[in-house]
Design an enzyme around this catalytic site. Structure first.
Site, PDB file in Angstrom:
ATOM      1  N   HIS A  42       6.331 -15.608  -5.945  1.00 39.32           N
ATOM      2  CA  HIS A  42       7.544 -14.766  -7.449  1.00 39.32           C
ATOM      3  C   HIS A  42       8.417 -15.918  -7.322  1.00 39.32           C
ATOM      4  CE1 HIS A  42       5.172 -11.733  -5.414  1.00 39.32           C
ATOM      5  NE2 HIS A  42       5.322 -11.422  -5.899  1.00 39.32           N
ATOM      6  N   HIS A 290       7.187 -13.350 -13.378  1.00 39.55           N
ATOM      7  CA  HIS A 290       6.970 -12.476 -12.270  1.00 39.55           C
ATOM      8  C   HIS A 290       6.268 -13.017 -10.928  1.00 39.55           C
ATOM      9  CE1 HIS A 290       7.421  -8.493  -9.664  1.00 39.55           C
ATOM     10  NE2 HIS A 290       5.868  -9.655  -9.661  1.00 39.55           N
ATOM     11  N   GLU A 442      11.990  13.951   2.810  1.00 38.32           N
ATOM     12  CA  GLU A 442      11.482  13.326   3.757  1.00 38.32           C
ATOM     13  C   GLU A 442      11.298  11.854   3.914  1.00 38.32           C
ATOM     14  OE1 GLU A 442      10.358  15.425   1.637  1.00 38.32           O
ATOM     15  OE2 GLU A 442      10.767  17.046   3.493  1.00 38.32           O
ATOM     16  N   HIS A 503       0.964  23.937   4.136  1.00 41.16           N
ATOM     17  CA  HIS A 503       1.293  23.802   5.286  1.00 41.16           C
ATOM     18  C   HIS A 503       0.594  23.451   6.763  1.00 41.16           C
ATOM     19  CE1 HIS A 503       4.512  24.817   2.602  1.00 41.16           C
ATOM     20  NE2 HIS A 503       4.728  25.214   3.722  1.00 41.16           N
TER      21      HIS A 503
HETATM   22  C1  LIG Z   1       5.170   0.651  -3.783  1.00 40.20           C
HETATM   23  C2  LIG Z   1       5.082  -0.794  -4.233  1.00 40.20           C
HETATM   24  N1  LIG Z   1       4.482  -0.381  -5.577  1.00 40.20           N
HETATM   25  C3  LIG Z   1       3.843  -1.909  -5.599  1.00 40.20           C
HETATM   26  C4  LIG Z   1       4.142  -3.052  -5.520  1.00 40.20           C
HETATM   27  C5  LIG Z   1       3.902  -3.588  -6.399  1.00 40.20           C
HETATM   28  N2  LIG Z   1       4.784  -4.862  -7.536  1.00 40.20           N
HETATM   29  C6  LIG Z   1       5.702  -5.691  -6.379  1.00 40.20           C
HETATM   30  S1  LIG Z   1       6.974  -6.796  -7.951  1.00 40.20           S
HETATM   31  C7  LIG Z   1       6.433  -4.898  -9.024  1.00 40.20           C
HETATM   32  C8  LIG Z   1       7.539  -5.349 -10.388  1.00 40.20           C
HETATM   33  C9  LIG Z   1       8.638  -5.061  -9.597  1.00 40.20           C
HETATM   34  O1  LIG Z   1       9.734  -5.249 -10.428  1.00 40.20           O
HETATM   35  P1  LIG Z   1      10.749  -5.546 -10.423  1.00 40.20           P
HETATM   36  O2  LIG Z   1      11.370  -5.012  -9.281  1.00 40.20           O
HETATM   37  O3  LIG Z   1      11.988  -5.117 -11.990  1.00 40.20           O
HETATM   38  O4  LIG Z   1      11.179  -7.361 -10.565  1.00 40.20           O
HETATM   39  P2  LIG Z   1      10.754  -8.182 -11.129  1.00 40.20           P
HETATM   40  O5  LIG Z   1      10.401  -8.903 -11.592  1.00 40.20           O
HETATM   41  O6  LIG Z   1      12.243  -8.573 -12.055  1.00 40.20           O
HETATM   42  O7  LIG Z   1      11.379  -9.253  -9.829  1.00 40.20           O
HETATM   43  C10 LIG Z   1       5.484  -4.915  -8.436  1.00 40.20           C
HETATM   44  C11 LIG Z   1       4.484  -3.432  -9.329  1.00 40.20           C
HETATM   45  C12 LIG Z   1       4.795  -3.437  -4.487  1.00 40.20           C
HETATM   46  N3  LIG Z   1       5.463  -4.143  -3.758  1.00 40.20           N
HETATM   47  N4  LIG Z   1       5.467  -2.043  -3.639  1.00 40.20           N
END
Ligand SMILES: Cc1ncc(C[n+]2csc(CCOP(=O)(O)OP(=O)(O)O)c2C)c(N)n1
Ligand SMILES: [Mg+2]
Length: 702
Positions: A42, A290, A442, A503
């Site tokens: 990334h 990204h 939680e 539950h």
């Molecule tokens: C709980 C979770 N769901 C999905 C992902 C997959 N994922 C990684 S980065 C991302 C996009 C996140 O967007 P943002 O936080 O705005 O990151 P940016 O591209 O701006 O760095 C996703 C969906 C993950 N890492 N964790």
């Protein structure tokens, strides 16, 4: 934005501003090159957030690269873990040193340039996402979005608690800040809302989140998904909300952090407007920046935009590490040195407190940690698992001052309230309290528990076992991070009968048993609860899940049956046929089903059927035993076996074999009084005995 790297012999020294820019562009280009080389990763967010990370590390944080586990360091959590190259770059450029699992400081760098060249490759100290315990200087494993920010709330609670317990007039032993960097994804995940709400309520003014407001996530611009007024949201939580409109303006970033330092009584949220892929002409502000390499041509164009040599790869101009050494290096060494002097004087004046801090840092227990643990007398009516747990926890917490925790609004039901004199509640104004009230949150509770454990406290967290599902992602990370966190889950089966199938846990035991590194125990009576705690408190690097009953369980007569000390081996022979005769059948159970197997054992004995009862509170501990022990408990030649557990039958074949029987759950249960449920689903001694007869082809004796 250009700052041209200068060779050592160039005539003009660089200005401070040029050096800042050179360092920032070095973070950017290392990130770009590493992703390009790995052909995955990334790049865009490190390109955008390099100035932020630079400012925090080189201008603000009190962190000594020579000793990344110095207890009073500021904490840095990268919640948007996909931007890990930010961390690998800055750990490398600051020359942060490695530490081993025994907390010994090693000579080598935490992250070498070679590691960065081998970004995302096997064995590299620059893995895809930040990994605690694998790379020194990483404060929390992040990747599942939202976890890091939620961990940071636990870290901030820990700092407030440590300061309250250990600081003395003129001795500020603890006084650090916790920074978490996060993105849109972190803010969209529910756990960040729970955690932010809790942090606002607790008025944690040592906590600062910096939100990368770039309007981009994987599927494109966030106008398709995320259009709330985030400033209003955090104001509503009671946070101090600041905005920095340009992620490249490091002076403004520094001023915002300065305001954070001066803000008392609430946490700070800094909205930082940034451009993902900053500097890459075709990818800037797009989701294409990204999660994939820029491509060779775009890499060159970005480097050109930074004024960086276009063909250089993994270039670290000498001035950059020097600049970090003069910034964070000098500041960190001074702060750490002053702290060492302070702590030496503190140790003279308050030796007991200093010893506690030492022990805590090494995850050791204080002398006498298990004194006064109760023994429960035999009692057919018995004691509920949760009740026994509450008693044990209250004893342990008096012996271990840094055992702290709480529940998600179920303290009275889970019995985890610490009630002894002086235990107190952790609330704004009483940061020394031992009881943390997490509210009905939680997930944030479990993530904050990890934050407490990362801060070397010994934390526990409690709710009903069924709601472990709401905490599961953080429990998984506790296992991955090898944190000694204690998850206490009560109402572990159908004990709350009338509450019904919503539950009644069914698949939770099987699923947590599948989790590597997590130690799961489901004790069968009050004395097994005591032994379970005695065993797990000594584990320094493993999270623990205790599944405890709501209803009273008979306290077994340990003069007649085997000692509960067998818990430490995961499973043990509780009852055998008289006179050392070889059993015809083995009954295996955990928790509330053990006593009904004992009853069935007695019933069968009266008919001349020889049975063995194995109490198996923990599969994982049992499977760690030597084969000879395992075979002594479950002799391979005794193949008639019955397992009984009020949970999914999934997995029990491994102990009963395909020819064995499992009395368990195939549905989600039902709403009815417990006795009726036990009858309906077959959890009665008669049914166990009947299953044994069937298995052995015997008729019931008249
Ligand atoms: C709980 C979770 N769901 C999905 C992902 C997959 N994922 C990684 S980065 C991302 C996009 C996140 O967007 P943002 O936080 O705005 O990151 P940016 O591209 O701006 O760095 C996703 C969906 C993950 N890492 N964790
Ligand atoms: Mg984003």
């Amino acid at each position: 934005m250009s700052a041209i790297p200068r060779s050592k012999n160039a005539p003009q020294p660089m200005t401070g501003a040029q050096l800042d820019q050179l360092a920032i562009n070095c973070i950017r280009t290392l990130s770009i090159d590493a992703v390009q080389q790995a052909k995955s990763g990334h790049p865009g967010t490190p390109m955008a957030l390099a100035p932020l990370v630079y400012t925090l590390w080189n201008r603000v944080m009190r962190f000594d690269p020579q000793d990344p586990i110095w207890p009073n360091r500021d904490r840095f959590v990268l919640s948007n873990g996909h931007a890990s190259m930010l961390l690998w770059s800055v750990l490398h450029l600051t020359g942060t040193r490695a530490v081993n699992a025994d907390y010994e400081r090693l000579g080598q760098p935490a992250v070498s340039l070679d590691d960065i060249r081998r970004f995302r490759q096997l064995g590299s100290k620059a893995p895809g996402h930040p990994e605690y315990r694998w790379v020194s200087g990483v404060e929390a494993t992040t990747g599942p979005l939202g976890q890091g920010v939620a961990n940071s709330v636990g870290m901030a609670i820990a700092e407030a608690w440590l300061a309250s317990r250990y600081n003395r007039p003129d001795f500020e032993v603890f006084g650090y800040d916790v920074y978490a960097v996060c993105g849109d994804g972190d803010m969209m995940e529910g756990v960040s809302s729970e955690a932010a709400s809790l942090a606002g309520h607790l008025a944690l003014d040592n906590l600062c989140w910096i939100y990368d407001n770039n309007h981009i996530s994987i599927d494109g611009n966030t106008h398709i998904t995320f259009t709330e007024d985030i400033a209003a949201r955090f104001l509503g939580y009671g946070w101090n909300v600041l905005r920095v409109g340009d992620a490249n303006d490091i002076d403004r970033i520094e001023s915002a952090i300065d305001i954070f330092h001066k803000t008392k009584g609430r946490p700070t949220f800094i909205i930082l407007d940034s451009h993902i892929g900053y500097g890459a002409p075709h990818k800037h502000d797009t989701s294409a920046a990204h999660g994939e390499p820029l491509g060779e041509d775009e890499v060159r164009l970005a480097k050109r935009a930074y004024g960086w040599p276009e063909d250089a790869k993994f270039l670290v101009p000498d001035e950059v590490p020097e600049h970090f050494a003069a910034g964070i290096g000098v500041r960190g060494a001074k702060a750490h040195g002053r702290w060492n002097d302070l702590f030496a004087a503190y140790r003279k004046k308050y030796p007991e407190l200093a010893t506690e801090i030492d022990q805590m840092q090494r995850r050791e227990l204080p002398a006498g940690w298990d004194r006064d643990l109760p023994t429960f007398p035999a009692d057919p009516k018995g004691v509920a698992g949760r009740e026994a747990s509450g008693k044990v926890l209250n004893v342990l917490a008096q012996n271990i001052p840094w055992l702290v925790g709480g529940s998600a609004d179920l303290a009275s039901s889970t019995k985890v309230a610490l009630k002894f004199d002086g235990a107190g509640d952790f609330e704004p104004g009483t940061p020394g309290g031992r009881n943390i009230h997490y509210g009905v949150r939680e997930h944030a509770m479990a993530a904050a528990t990890n934050g407490l454990a990362l801060s070397k406290l010994r934390p526990f967290a409690a709710t009903f076992f069924i709601f472990s599902d709401y905490a599961r992602p953080s429990i998984r990370l506790a296992a991955m991070m090898e944190l000694p966190a204690l998850f206490i889950f009560t109402h572990d089966a159908m004990g709350d009968g009338e509450d019904g199938p919503t539950h009644q846990p069914v698949e939770q035991l099987a699923s947590f048993r599948a989790e590597p590194g997590l130690v799961l125990l489901r004790p069968c009576d009050a004395n097994e609860v005591v032994e379970a705690y005695r065993h797990v408190m000594q584990l320094r690097h493993k999270p623990v899940l205790l599944a405890l009953s709501r209803q009273p369980l008979p306290t077994l007569d340990r003069a007649k049956y085997a000692s509960a000390a067998g818990v430490a081996r995961g499973a043990y022979v509780l009852a055998d046929p008289p006179g050392g005769a070889k059993p015809d059948v083995i009954l295996i159970a955990s928790g509330s089903e053990v006593s009904l197997c004992v009853d069935a054992h007695e019933e069968l004995a009266a008919e001349g059927i020889r049975s063995r009862v194995v109490s198996m509170p923990s599969w994982d501990i049992f499977e760690d035993q030597p084969p000879a022990y395992r075979d002594s408990v479950l002799p391979p030649d005794i193949t008639a076996r019955v397992a009984v557990e009020q949970a999914s039958t999934f997995g029990w074949e491994r102990y009963v074999g395909w020819s064995g029987r499992v009395i368990g759950m195939k549905t989600f249960g039902a709403s009815a009084p417990l006795k009726e449920l036990q009858r309906k689903f077959g959890f009665e001694p008669d049914r166990v005995a009947e299953t044994v007869r069937e298995l052995l082809g015997r008729r019931k004796a008249k």
